[in-house]
Design a protein around this motif. Structure first.
Motif, PDB file in Angstrom:
ATOM      1  N   ILE A 160     -49.147  12.369  12.067  1.00  0.00           N
ATOM      2  CA  ILE A 160     -50.568  12.843  12.112  1.00  0.00           C
ATOM      3  C   ILE A 160     -51.601  11.830  12.750  1.00  0.00           C
ATOM      4  O   ILE A 160     -51.271  10.501  12.866  1.00  0.00           O
ATOM      5  CB  ILE A 160     -51.201  13.180  10.813  1.00  0.00           C
ATOM      6  N   GLY A 161     -52.586  12.350  13.255  1.00  0.00           N
ATOM      7  CA  GLY A 161     -53.563  11.561  13.709  1.00  0.00           C
ATOM      8  C   GLY A 161     -54.601  10.983  12.766  1.00  0.00           C
ATOM      9  O   GLY A 161     -54.484  11.512  11.651  1.00  0.00           O
ATOM     10  N   ALA A 162     -55.370   9.777  13.042  1.00  0.00           N
ATOM     11  CA  ALA A 162     -56.275   9.302  12.053  1.00  0.00           C
ATOM     12  C   ALA A 162     -57.094  10.277  11.595  1.00  0.00           C
ATOM     13  O   ALA A 162     -57.807  11.050  12.226  1.00  0.00           O
ATOM     14  CB  ALA A 162     -56.847   8.127  12.868  1.00  0.00           C
ATOM     15  N   GLY A 163     -57.199  10.489  10.058  1.00  0.00           N
ATOM     16  CA  GLY A 163     -58.195  11.347   9.503  1.00  0.00           C
ATOM     17  C   GLY A 163     -57.769  12.807   9.452  1.00  0.00           C
ATOM     18  O   GLY A 163     -58.176  13.638   8.965  1.00  0.00           O
ATOM     19  N   GLN A 164     -56.607  12.988   9.751  1.00  0.00           N
ATOM     20  CA  GLN A 164     -55.973  14.482   9.695  1.00  0.00           C
ATOM     21  C   GLN A 164     -55.339  14.739   8.447  1.00  0.00           C
ATOM     22  O   GLN A 164     -54.650  15.817   8.240  1.00  0.00           O
ATOM     23  CB  GLN A 164     -55.083  14.672  10.923  1.00  0.00           C
ATOM     24  N   GLU A 165     -55.118  13.695   7.374  1.00  0.00           N
ATOM     25  CA  GLU A 165     -54.249  14.017   6.669  1.00  0.00           C
ATOM     26  C   GLU A 165     -54.722  15.151   5.419  1.00  0.00           C
ATOM     27  O   GLU A 165     -53.827  15.850   4.905  1.00  0.00           O
ATOM     28  CB  GLU A 165     -54.075  12.362   5.603  1.00  0.00           C
ATOM     29  N   ASP A 166     -55.954  15.307   5.055  1.00  0.00           N
ATOM     30  CA  ASP A 166     -56.397  16.297   4.397  1.00  0.00           C
ATOM     31  C   ASP A 166     -56.202  17.798   4.900  1.00  0.00           C
ATOM     32  O   ASP A 166     -55.740  18.575   4.324  1.00  0.00           O
ATOM     33  CB  ASP A 166     -57.912  16.030   3.992  1.00  0.00           C
ATOM     34  N   ASP A 167     -56.445  17.908   6.273  1.00  0.00           N
ATOM     35  CA  ASP A 167     -56.081  19.144   6.882  1.00  0.00           C
ATOM     36  C   ASP A 167     -54.727  19.466   6.791  1.00  0.00           C
ATOM     37  O   ASP A 167     -54.329  20.465   6.284  1.00  0.00           O
ATOM     38  CB  ASP A 167     -56.737  19.155   8.147  1.00  0.00           C
TER      39      ASP A 167
END
Ligand code: GLN
Length: 292
Positions: A246-253
């Protein structure tokens, strides 16, 4: 007389002046390419003392000029290393990144004690992940799915170069017909395009030389996670694992997408810089019975 060392010094200064932070490294690599020699090998030092041949000088200066113009070093070299493997790269295929070694590490850690596994690598590109997993796990079959003809050209070269038995399937991972071409897998890995529209508008010059279709994941960068999770969960055996980069900051989605599709034990894992780089989950017993 002009020695290779003098040329190297001069072009290092040219690259530095153009704002290259790794000027000496890049210049050495390009000198190695022009000389047809391994610039990290012991013989390189003594080669540098020699008088420069006109054709090598021209080749070296041409490569440095392309580098000044923002062409990626990896494309100019035509080869790059990933997970200890040498891979062919060039225009039309995404350059294997160190970030992606995190995904390979997770897959290897999870399956290193399991024999006979079936693995599918979606959006395979150069084939870097498929090849790394084939080498480090006891696989019965490894499948690589790629849509782009240009990328698949490199992928095929890389399979040959690494004496690989990875099976290439040409097709779009967003099309369920592609999924039907592959047997049920124990492990599905995928480094999809995940950059957002905003990311695409602010690309580093080097990255603009790479294929847009390997980078752009739709307005919010999440198009592939939504579609791949929906389409490919049926290609996973019960208890099998899906791992995404994933890209930075996409983990929650991305975790939420996997949970919505019934995955269990959904979690994210960081890369060595501490950025959440992968999301993974397990297919539960009842997943295929769910309707959407
Ligand atoms: N990691 C790449 C980049 O930052 C993006 C690759 C991808 O979208 N999978 O340029």
């Amino acid at each position: 007389m002009v020695t290779y060392r003098e040329l190297l010094k001069k072009q290092t200064a040219v690259l530095e002046k153009a704002g290259n932070d790794n000027a000496l490294f890049d210049a050495c690599e390009l000198m190695g390419k022009a000389l047809g020699a391994d610039c990290r090998g012991g013989a390189f030092e003594s080669l540098l003392a020699g008088e420069a041949e006109t054709s090598v000088k021209a080749e070296f200066e041409g490569l440095c000029q392309k580098r000044v113009n923002g062409e990626p070093l990896q494309y100019l070299l035509g080869e790059w290393e990933f997970y200890g493997l040498t891979l062919k790269v060039g225009k039309g295929v995404l350059i294997p990144r160190q970030d992606t070694e995190t995904l390979a590490d997770l897959a290897v850690a999870k399956y290193k004690k399991t024999d006979n596994i079936v693995v599918a690598d979606l959006c395979s590109g150069s084939g870097c992940i498929a090849l790394a997993l084939e080498k480090h796990l006891k696989c019965r079959e490894v499948w690589a799915v790629e849509k782009s003809e240009a990328a698949a050209g490199y992928l095929k070269d890389n399979l040959a170069l690494n004496h690989s038995a990875v099976k290439l399937v040409m097709g779009d991972v967003l099309d369920s017909d592609t999924a039907n071409k592959i047997p049920a897998a124990d492990l599905i890995v995928c480094n999809p395009p995940y950059l957002t529209a905003d990311d695409m508008a602010a690309l580093q010059t080097e990255v603009t030389h790479e294929p847009k279709e390997a980078l752009y994941g739709g307005e919010d960068g999440l198009d592939f996670y939504r579609a791949v999770t929906r389409i490919w969960k049926d290609r996973l055996k019960q208890g099998g694992t899906l791992i995404y980069e994933i890209g930075a900051g996409q983990e929650d989605d991305v975790m939420q997408i996997m949970v919505q599709h019934g995955f269990e034990n959904v979690r994210c894992r960081p890369d060595p810089c501490g950025i959440m780089r992968c999301v993974m989950g397990t297919k539960n017993e009842h997943l295929t019975e769910r309707t959407e």
